[in-house]
Design a protein around this motif. Structure first.
Motif, PDB file in Angstrom:
ATOM      1  N   TYR A 254       0.869  -1.180   0.000  1.00  0.00           N
ATOM      2  CA  TYR A 254       0.000   0.000   0.000  1.00  0.00           C
ATOM      3  C   TYR A 254       0.899   1.221   0.000  1.00  0.00           C
ATOM      4  O   TYR A 254       2.111   1.106   0.252  1.00  0.00           O
ATOM      5  N   PHE A 302      -8.571   4.568   4.026  1.00  0.00           N
ATOM      6  CA  PHE A 302      -8.386   4.219   2.614  1.00  0.00           C
ATOM      7  C   PHE A 302      -9.088   5.268   1.748  1.00  0.00           C
ATOM      8  O   PHE A 302     -10.213   5.665   2.036  1.00  0.00           O
ATOM      9  N   TYR A 306      -6.418   3.600  -6.303  1.00  0.00           N
ATOM     10  CA  TYR A 306      -5.300   2.670  -6.432  1.00  0.00           C
ATOM     11  C   TYR A 306      -4.231   3.279  -7.335  1.00  0.00           C
ATOM     12  O   TYR A 306      -4.534   4.077  -8.217  1.00  0.00           O
ATOM     13  N   TRP A 319      -3.713   4.968   0.837  1.00  0.00           N
ATOM     14  CA  TRP A 319      -4.265   5.337   2.139  1.00  0.00           C
ATOM     15  C   TRP A 319      -3.786   6.737   2.526  1.00  0.00           C
ATOM     16  O   TRP A 319      -2.868   7.279   1.930  1.00  0.00           O
ATOM     17  N   LEU A 352      -3.698  -5.574   5.619  1.00  0.00           N
ATOM     18  CA  LEU A 352      -3.080  -5.414   4.302  1.00  0.00           C
ATOM     19  C   LEU A 352      -2.038  -6.519   4.122  1.00  0.00           C
ATOM     20  O   LEU A 352      -1.478  -7.011   5.107  1.00  0.00           O
TER      21      LEU A 352
END
Length: 809
Positions: A254, A302, A306, A319, A352
């Motif tokens: 992430y 979040f 992406y 995030w 995650l």
RNA sequence: GCGGAUAUGGCGGAACUGGCAGACGCGCAGGACUUAGAAUCCUGUGGGAGACCGUGCAGGUUCGAUUCCUGUUAUCCGCACCA
């Protein structure tokens, strides 16, 4: 001796003879001794002032007697918050209280009897000084090193002022300790970050305490790594992360943006919007204070968006979290839970993925693993060491224009605006048409008006003063207003050492030729608390001025010493609330300034400091009494009889030369306590010799003369008085420091310890000239040694000349 | 949490490059001077009756460690999630 009377007498004489004024003729032998100047907050000097200035003055006097032309100026860092806070409380104008305090302090400083060159005094609150502080601002502005930007700043609700990050201590105001909050303001900054690398590199060549260098290094915080570009899924937006662990990029599960990051608003999905907005809002409210908290749980939200990991094309969630700071690096980090403690905690909390990409050499399988090792799960890079992989990955990314090597510094630019009255006005005029216009140099100083309402109400006090504010634009001549802010007092103190040698120059801040001859400062002495602010700012300003051609040197302070802190008798920092404050005045009144100064030199290790202890001060008084007695006794001997130079004379002569050698070395090293210890031994030796029936009076007089010279830097008035009693017309400080005779230090016979298996068993006397073999012979034939050996087989004999003999059996 | 420093008698503190731990001073004890005290001067003063033991603690290197190495504890200072 009537200390108080002689102190007055000699202070007057020194002043009349201008003994402490720097003589420009001797500039080739110059030695610039500088103590950090004082803040005129209270009328009286505290122990800290004395501890800084007294012993350092003794060092300066020592240097003077060693043949240097001493420049030791003194002045006042007179702008600043306390005077203004005092004014708010009492209604007494800061200018009035400050000037009064300065006068009182000048007097007590004179009573100290230090060699301050008052002809070059500086007071930073006077227009003839701050004119040049403003000039300095203009030069930095011209050079592009002063700029304005809106920034979230630390706001102290009590002082009603902005604080630099460096002035916020644990979320609290450095001065009044109230809780600091965040506020957005347009502020002036100095671009110290342009000099980060040079400030770091320059540390190596400085004769500074290693501790201080380490602290500055840490403060600058160089971090070598790389930047990696992440594109958003939609292909429109992109951002870079800064990382020192490019080798772990295959383990990214992430990425995290700082909540303040501008991209956050843009990329957040509709669904996540309420959560994200709430989080951003909360962070903005509580920011620094909360972020400082120790056991704070990591939180995050979040965004719904992406991005693509450039090395493997994998989709990575974005995030936001407040553990990422917008002000450092790029304001974004990549999360590699397997190899970073914080990321690991974060990933576990939010479920995650955790992918190991480095195999440790120790074979432990525990995660997170933050050490180095060999890459795994990283496709083409598998098998490379972390260091190789860091290079390879960043090189490959650079080729694709998706990243590259990057160095980051922790150091931030220096915020210099203050919404305060008692400071140097910022020499800028704001014009509606022309924007921010620097005041033309010929119009300096921009004078600080006297009649101003400085009670805090969130607005700069100057902003409420119409006659100050309203002016004309220097460019278009139209209506304009002055900048209502004043400069951080650290700006005043970041160049004062340059002004001292030429303090009365009304045409320029300093004469370049003079500055180049007089600087850098040869010995700078002050508190360690300035390690990261004042000392770093001064270095920056010096370097910037060098680049602008005003100076030919890079570093302001060649050699630096920090004095320790004198604590209260209870071992705590002195404070009124604790009631453990020691007032120098009481002691100076009782014993005189020489004795007080000497006790400070003798009772503590100079750089350590320690708790105050009354007992020792009497011993210094006793010691000086002994010195006075022996000096007057010997001085009274009429017959200058020269007897033979026998054993006793040689003995005393040894002590005399050993004393000169030791005291010389110790004074140079600021090891004042040991220097005085040697002097005490020397006095005892002279006393012992004096008990002899038949004395070599001429020799004894020489010994006493050296004693007075050696003691002079430490007890200046006292020594000057004795020196004149001895019939000298010239000041003792115009006399050369004694030198020692190496041959007198060669003893005919030396005592050595004899060890048996490293344990001392006997003492032997050997001729000073004996070599190792002879010493071994003497040791092995010694009666006590033979007894101790008890017939055992000698395996090996170690002879350390002048120290000991170790016999291994 | 990270970084730095410090740790030595009853106390402040010494010990140069690994070489006799405790220089110098305070305090304490004894003595001299004095009618007496203060002041001054002299002597002694790490512990232990002793062999010996002792530089925060536990190890290591070395003929030899307060000093160098590893670990650990306490205190002080600096920084605060630095990617």
């Amino acid at each position: 001796m009537d200390y108080k009377a002689i102190e007055k007498k000699w202070q007057a004489k020194w002043e009349k003879d201008k003994l402490h004024n720097f003589d420009k003729k001797n500039v080739d032998k110059k030695f610039y001794v500088l103590e950090m100047f004082s803040y005129p907050s209270a009328a009286k000097l505290h122990v800290g002032h004395w501890y800084n200035y007294g012993p350092t003055d003794s060092y300066a006097r020592y240097k003077k007697m060693k043949g240097f032309e001493i420049f030791q100026p003194m002045g006042f860092d007179a702008f600043g918050l306390p005077a203004e806070n005092y004014a708010i409380k009492t209604g007494i104008h800061p200018q009035d209280s400050t000037i009064k305090n300065i006068e009182l302090m000048e007097n007590t400083l004179r009573e100290m009897g230090a060699m301050f060159d008052w002809s070059n005094e500086i007071k930073t609150c006077m227009p003839d000084y701050y004119k040049w502080t403003q000039w300095l601002f203009l030069q930095l502005y011209k050079k592009g090193l002063a700029y304005r930007k809106e920034a979230p700043v630390n706001w102290c609700p009590d002082c009603q002022t902005v604080l630099a990050n460096e002035q916020v201590i644990q979320g609290q105001c450095e001065r009044c300790h109230s809780t600091v909050i965040q506020k957005n303001l347009t502020q002036w900054f100095f671009k110290i970050t342009d000099y980060a690398e040079e400030l770091l590199q320059g540390l190596d060549g400085l004769d500074w305490p290693e501790k201080t260098k380490a602290m500055q290094k840490n403060w600058i915080g160089k971090s070598v790594g790389g930047e990696i570009l992440f594109r958003l899924e939609n292909g429109e937006d992109e951002f870079k992360v800064f990382t020192t662990r490019a080798d772990t990029v295959y383990g990214v599960s992430y990425v995290v943006l700082a909540p303040e990051h501008p991209l956050v608003k843009k990329i957040t999905t509709k669904k996540q919007q309420p959560l994200v907005e709430k989080y951003v809002e909360d962070t903005a409210k509580t920011k620094e204070i909360e972020r400082l908290s120790l056991d704070r749980e990591k939180t995050g939200v979040f965004t719904g968006a992406y991005c693509i990991n450039p090395v493997n094309g994998k989709k990575v969630p974005i995030w936001i979290s407040d553990y990422v700071l917008y002000s450092y690096g790029t304001g974004c980090v990549m999360g590699v839970p397997a190899h970073d403690e914080r990321d690991y905690v974060f990933a576990q909390k939010y479920d995650l993925p955790i992918t190991r990409v480095v195999k440790g050499t120790t074979g432990s399988d525990n995660l997170p693993y933050v050490g180095d090792g060999v890459l795994v799960n990283s496709v083409d890079y598998d098998g490379l060491t972390c260091e190789e992989a860091r290079k390879a990955i960043l090189c490959d990314l650079a080729v694709k224009n998706e990243g590259g090597f990057k160095v980051n510094y922790r150091l931030r630019d220096w915020l210099v605006s203050r919404q305060r009255y008692w400071g140097a006005p910022i020499p800028v005029i704001h014009c509606e048409k022309c924007g921010a216009v620097p005041v033309p140099e010929q119009d300096l100083p921009v004078k600080l008006p006297y009649n101003v309402e400085f009670k805090p109400d969130g607005k700069s006090p100057l902003a409420k003063c119409d006659e100050f504010m309203n002016t004309k634009c220097p460019i278009c001549g139209g209506k304009a207003t002055r900048d209502p802010d004043t400069l951080d007092t650290f700006v005043c103190s970041s160049w004062y050492f340059l002004r001292y040698p030429d303090a009365n120059n009304s045409k320029e801040p300093w004469n370049k030729e003079t500055a180049n001859k007089m600087l850098p400062v040869d010995k700078y002495v002050g508190g360690a608390e300035h390690a990261c602010m004042h000392l770093l700012y001064s270095r920056f300003i010096t370097k910037a001025l060098r680049d602008m051609g005003y100076l030919d040197f890079d570093e302001p302070f060649k050699s630096l010493v920090h004095q320790g802190v004198i604590l209260g008798p209870d071992g705590n920092r002195m404070s009124k609330s604790r009631g453990n404050v020691i007032s120098p005045d009481d002691y100076v009144k009782e014993y005189g300034s020489d004795i007080f100064r000497m006790y400070l030199m003798f009772g503590f290790s100079y750089t350590e400091g320690g708790p105050w202890n009354d007992g020792g001060i009497k011993s210094i008084a006793k010691f000086l009494d002994r010195v006075e007695k022996i000096v007057t006794t010997v001085n009274g001997y009429k017959n200058n009889k020269v007897t033979a130079f026998e054993r006793d004379e040689k003995e005393l002569n040894y002590v005399r030369n050993y004393t000169i050698k030791s005291v010389d070395r110790d004074m140079e090293a600021f090891s004042f306590n040991t220097a005085l210890a040697r002097l005490m031994e020397y006095v005892s030796a002279i006393y012992k010799y004096d008990t002899k029936e038949v004395k070599n009076v001429a020799f004894m007089k020489d010994c006493v003369k050296d004693l007075v010279l050696l003691i002079a830097p430490c007890a200046p008035h006292f020594a000057e008085e004795l020196w004149s009693i001895m019939g000298n017309k010239k000041s003792v400080f115009l006399t050369s420091y004694p030198t020692f005779d190496e041959s007198a230090l060669q003893k005919d016979e030396i005592e050595l310890a004899v060890q048996l298996n490293s344990k001392v068993k006997a003492k032997i006397m050997v001729p000073g000239s004996a070599d190792s073999q002879e010493i071994e012979k003497i040791a092995l034939s010694d009666e006590n040694v033979i007894k101790a050996l008890d017939g055992k087989q000698v395996k090996k004999v170690i002879v350390i000349k002048g120290r000991l003999v170790n016999i291994i059996v």
